[in-house]
Scaffold this motif. Sequence first.
Motif, PDB file in Angstrom:
ATOM      1  N   PRO A  90       0.807  -1.231   0.000  1.00 58.61           N
ATOM      2  CA  PRO A  90       0.000   0.000   0.000  1.00 58.61           C
ATOM      3  C   PRO A  90       0.835   1.274   0.000  1.00 58.61           C
ATOM      4  CG  PRO A  90      -0.935  -1.583   1.522  1.00 58.61           C
ATOM      5  CD  PRO A  90       0.397  -2.144   1.060  1.00 58.61           C
ATOM      6  N   GLN A  91       1.909   1.284   0.752  1.00 56.41           N
ATOM      7  CA  GLN A  91       2.770   2.473   0.786  1.00 56.41           C
ATOM      8  C   GLN A  91       3.446   2.682  -0.570  1.00 56.41           C
ATOM      9  OE1 GLN A  91       5.540   2.581   4.023  1.00 56.41           O
ATOM     10  NE2 GLN A  91       6.469   4.492   3.343  1.00 56.41           N
ATOM     11  N   ALA A  92       3.877   1.598  -1.197  1.00 57.77           N
ATOM     12  CA  ALA A  92       4.519   1.710  -2.509  1.00 57.77           C
ATOM     13  C   ALA A  92       3.527   2.154  -3.584  1.00 57.77           C
ATOM     14  CB  ALA A  92       5.150   0.374  -2.887  1.00 57.77           C
ATOM     15  N   LEU A  93       2.284   1.720  -3.470  1.00 55.02           N
ATOM     16  CA  LEU A  93       1.267   2.076  -4.467  1.00 55.02           C
ATOM     17  C   LEU A  93       0.632   3.444  -4.220  1.00 55.02           C
ATOM     18  CD1 LEU A  93      -0.573  -1.321  -5.059  1.00 55.02           C
ATOM     19  CD2 LEU A  93       0.897  -0.088  -6.659  1.00 55.02           C
ATOM     20  N   ASN A  94       0.882   4.031  -3.079  1.00 54.47           N
ATOM     21  CA  ASN A  94       0.261   5.305  -2.732  1.00 54.47           C
ATOM     22  C   ASN A  94       0.462   6.386  -3.805  1.00 54.47           C
ATOM     23  OD1 ASN A  94      -1.272   6.968  -0.968  1.00 54.47           O
ATOM     24  ND2 ASN A  94       0.638   7.932  -0.310  1.00 54.47           N
ATOM     25  N   PRO A  95       1.683   6.626  -4.299  1.00 55.47           N
ATOM     26  CA  PRO A  95       1.837   7.656  -5.344  1.00 55.47           C
ATOM     27  C   PRO A  95       1.117   7.280  -6.640  1.00 55.47           C
ATOM     28  CG  PRO A  95       3.998   6.884  -4.567  1.00 55.47           C
ATOM     29  CD  PRO A  95       2.958   6.090  -3.872  1.00 55.47           C
ATOM     30  N   ILE A  96       1.032   6.002  -6.920  1.00 57.29           N
ATOM     31  CA  ILE A  96       0.338   5.555  -8.134  1.00 57.29           C
ATOM     32  C   ILE A  96      -1.155   5.783  -7.985  1.00 57.29           C
ATOM     33  CG2 ILE A  96      -0.201   3.512  -9.532  1.00 57.29           C
ATOM     34  CD1 ILE A  96       2.762   2.624  -8.748  1.00 57.29           C
ATOM     35  N   LEU A  97      -1.700   5.476  -6.809  1.00 60.98           N
ATOM     36  CA  LEU A  97      -3.116   5.739  -6.576  1.00 60.98           C
ATOM     37  C   LEU A  97      -3.411   7.228  -6.717  1.00 60.98           C
ATOM     38  CD1 LEU A  97      -3.844   3.362  -3.554  1.00 60.98           C
ATOM     39  CD2 LEU A  97      -4.510   3.039  -5.943  1.00 60.98           C
ATOM     40  N   GLN A  98      -2.479   8.067  -6.275  1.00 56.59           N
ATOM     41  CA  GLN A  98      -2.657   9.509  -6.424  1.00 56.59           C
ATOM     42  C   GLN A  98      -2.709   9.885  -7.908  1.00 56.59           C
ATOM     43  OE1 GLN A  98      -3.243  11.470  -3.690  1.00 56.59           O
ATOM     44  NE2 GLN A  98      -3.857  12.924  -5.247  1.00 56.59           N
ATOM     45  N   MET A  99      -1.900   9.241  -8.720  1.00 49.97           N
ATOM     46  CA  MET A  99      -1.934   9.489 -10.169  1.00 49.97           C
ATOM     47  C   MET A  99      -3.259   9.022 -10.765  1.00 49.97           C
ATOM     48  SD  MET A  99       1.959   8.347 -11.083  1.00 49.97           S
ATOM     49  CE  MET A  99       1.931   8.766 -12.812  1.00 49.97           C
ATOM     50  N   LEU A 100      -3.787   7.923 -10.248  1.00 48.68           N
ATOM     51  CA  LEU A 100      -5.052   7.382 -10.758  1.00 48.68           C
ATOM     52  C   LEU A 100      -6.219   8.323 -10.475  1.00 48.68           C
ATOM     53  CD1 LEU A 100      -4.807   3.563  -9.907  1.00 48.68           C
ATOM     54  CD2 LEU A 100      -4.336   4.702 -12.085  1.00 48.68           C
ATOM     55  N   THR A 101      -6.107   9.152  -9.445  1.00 44.96           N
ATOM     56  CA  THR A 101      -7.199  10.081  -9.141  1.00 44.96           C
ATOM     57  C   THR A 101      -7.419  11.079 -10.271  1.00 44.96           C
ATOM     58  OG1 THR A 101      -5.791  11.698  -7.990  1.00 44.96           O
ATOM     59  CG2 THR A 101      -6.800   9.947  -6.652  1.00 44.96           C
ATOM     60  N   LYS A 102      -6.400  11.297 -11.080  1.00 45.53           N
ATOM     61  CA  LYS A 102      -6.500  12.268 -12.168  1.00 45.53           C
ATOM     62  C   LYS A 102      -7.138  11.669 -13.425  1.00 45.53           C
ATOM     63  CE  LYS A 102      -2.542  14.912 -10.520  1.00 45.53           C
ATOM     64  NZ  LYS A 102      -2.486  14.323  -9.220  1.00 45.53           N
ATOM     65  N   LYS A 107     -10.613   4.293 -16.733  1.00 38.23           N
ATOM     66  CA  LYS A 107      -9.166   4.076 -16.868  1.00 38.23           C
ATOM     67  C   LYS A 107      -8.536   3.668 -15.538  1.00 38.23           C
ATOM     68  CE  LYS A 107      -8.368   7.098 -20.811  1.00 38.23           C
ATOM     69  NZ  LYS A 107      -7.740   8.318 -21.303  1.00 38.23           N
ATOM     70  N   ALA A 108      -8.942   4.333 -14.471  1.00 35.73           N
ATOM     71  CA  ALA A 108      -8.399   3.997 -13.153  1.00 35.73           C
ATOM     72  C   ALA A 108      -8.759   2.565 -12.779  1.00 35.73           C
ATOM     73  CB  ALA A 108      -8.916   4.983 -12.110  1.00 35.73           C
ATOM     74  N   GLU A 109      -9.983   2.181 -13.052  1.00 30.91           N
ATOM     75  CA  GLU A 109     -10.429   0.818 -12.745  1.00 30.91           C
ATOM     76  C   GLU A 109      -9.641  -0.207 -13.558  1.00 30.91           C
ATOM     77  OE1 GLU A 109     -12.660  -2.109 -10.795  1.00 30.91           O
ATOM     78  OE2 GLU A 109     -12.403   0.005 -10.331  1.00 30.91           O
ATOM     79  N   ALA A 110      -9.342   0.108 -14.805  1.00 28.54           N
ATOM     80  CA  ALA A 110      -8.555  -0.807 -15.642  1.00 28.54           C
ATOM     81  C   ALA A 110      -7.166  -1.025 -15.051  1.00 28.54           C
ATOM     82  CB  ALA A 110      -8.454  -0.265 -17.063  1.00 28.54           C
ATOM     83  N   TYR A 111      -6.545   0.034 -14.565  1.00 28.55           N
ATOM     84  CA  TYR A 111      -5.234  -0.115 -13.923  1.00 28.55           C
ATOM     85  C   TYR A 111      -5.336  -0.985 -12.669  1.00 28.55           C
ATOM     86  CZ  TYR A 111      -2.683   3.218 -16.831  1.00 28.55           C
ATOM     87  OH  TYR A 111      -2.064   3.845 -17.877  1.00 28.55           O
ATOM     88  N   LEU A 112      -6.383  -0.756 -11.884  1.00 27.51           N
ATOM     89  CA  LEU A 112      -6.548  -1.537 -10.655  1.00 27.51           C
ATOM     90  C   LEU A 112      -6.795  -3.014 -10.946  1.00 27.51           C
ATOM     91  CD1 LEU A 112      -8.788   0.745  -8.401  1.00 27.51           C
ATOM     92  CD2 LEU A 112      -6.427   0.072  -7.976  1.00 27.51           C
ATOM     93  N   THR A 113      -7.772  -3.289 -11.799  1.00 28.88           N
ATOM     94  CA  THR A 113      -8.218  -4.674 -11.994  1.00 28.88           C
ATOM     95  C   THR A 113      -7.368  -5.458 -12.967  1.00 28.88           C
ATOM     96  OG1 THR A 113      -9.812  -3.983 -13.685  1.00 28.88           O
ATOM     97  CG2 THR A 113     -10.606  -4.135 -11.407  1.00 28.88           C
ATOM     98  N   SER A 114      -6.540  -4.779 -13.699  1.00 33.68           N
ATOM     99  CA  SER A 114      -5.697  -5.497 -14.650  1.00 33.68           C
ATOM    100  C   SER A 114      -4.221  -5.354 -14.282  1.00 33.68           C
ATOM    101  CB  SER A 114      -5.956  -4.971 -16.069  1.00 33.68           C
ATOM    102  OG  SER A 114      -5.167  -5.669 -16.984  1.00 33.68           O
ATOM    103  N   THR A 115      -3.674  -4.189 -14.487  1.00 36.63           N
ATOM    104  CA  THR A 115      -2.230  -3.988 -14.320  1.00 36.63           C
ATOM    105  C   THR A 115      -1.763  -4.273 -12.888  1.00 36.63           C
ATOM    106  OG1 THR A 115      -2.424  -2.260 -16.004  1.00 36.63           O
ATOM    107  CG2 THR A 115      -0.348  -2.402 -14.810  1.00 36.63           C
ATOM    108  N   ILE A 116      -2.359  -3.620 -11.917  1.00 36.85           N
ATOM    109  CA  ILE A 116      -1.924  -3.778 -10.527  1.00 36.85           C
ATOM    110  C   ILE A 116      -2.248  -5.175 -10.009  1.00 36.85           C
ATOM    111  CG2 ILE A 116      -2.337  -2.966  -8.161  1.00 36.85           C
ATOM    112  CD1 ILE A 116      -2.589  -0.118  -9.365  1.00 36.85           C
ATOM    113  N   LYS A 117      -3.458  -5.628 -10.269  1.00 37.43           N
ATOM    114  CA  LYS A 117      -3.877  -6.962  -9.798  1.00 37.43           C
ATOM    115  C   LYS A 117      -2.961  -8.052 -10.352  1.00 37.43           C
ATOM    116  CE  LYS A 117      -7.751 -10.137  -9.699  1.00 37.43           C
ATOM    117  NZ  LYS A 117      -9.027 -10.488 -10.299  1.00 37.43           N
ATOM    118  N   ASP A 118      -2.694  -7.991 -11.654  1.00 37.07           N
ATOM    119  CA  ASP A 118      -1.858  -9.020 -12.295  1.00 37.07           C
ATOM    120  C   ASP A 118      -0.412  -8.948 -11.826  1.00 37.07           C
ATOM    121  OD1 ASP A 118      -4.136  -9.776 -13.646  1.00 37.07           O
ATOM    122  OD2 ASP A 118      -3.526  -8.890 -15.559  1.00 37.07           O
ATOM    123  N   ARG A 119       0.143  -7.752 -11.752  1.00 36.57           N
ATOM    124  CA  ARG A 119       1.561  -7.623 -11.401  1.00 36.57           C
ATOM    125  C   ARG A 119       1.849  -8.144  -9.998  1.00 36.57           C
ATOM    126  NH1 ARG A 119       6.520  -6.043 -12.786  1.00 36.57           N
ATOM    127  NH2 ARG A 119       7.785  -4.984 -11.231  1.00 36.57           N
TER     128      ARG A 119
END
Length: 185
Positions: A90-102, A107-119
Amino acid sequence: KSDYVNKFRNCKKIYICFDPDEAGITGATKAAEILGDRAYLVLMPEGMDINDFFKQHKLEDFRIFLKEAITLIEYHINQIPENMKKTDLPQALNPILQMLTKLDNVKAEAYLTSTIKDRFNLKAPDIDGYRMLLKKKRQNDKESTSDDTTTEAEPICIANLPNLVDIAEHQGNPVFLIKKNDKIV
């Protein structure tokens, strides 16, 4: 900054290719931050800048790198080790989540459910937790933005009346009380 963005306003995708050294990567990521989610980073092999590449290769070879270009968010996600402890993630993803707010919700959901979930091999409840964090960050951003933009109300009208006695309100509108010939009109 705005001139930089205006030059590319009609482009759907903007490919950024800098040298693969620290300065080049820093420059590429800063450019991508300015250009937003249309920017794609073209990552060259370590030790080979774009000029050296074209001295030894053809345009068709470079197209392979274009097909593998990634967004700034994907770049930052890839910088986090795949095997990071779930408690540190969670701490490592915090800046990325901040980027997703924009980004918009899709698009944000796609990053969450695909890129982040898979990685990071996350389960649905993990993604639900990050989705809630993202929602909370968006609410905090809205609140801080609305706090920052509070301004004094603009005057409805300005009057310079020498005989003005008072200004009152009647049904939400200003009423000017003026003294004329010893009478208030």
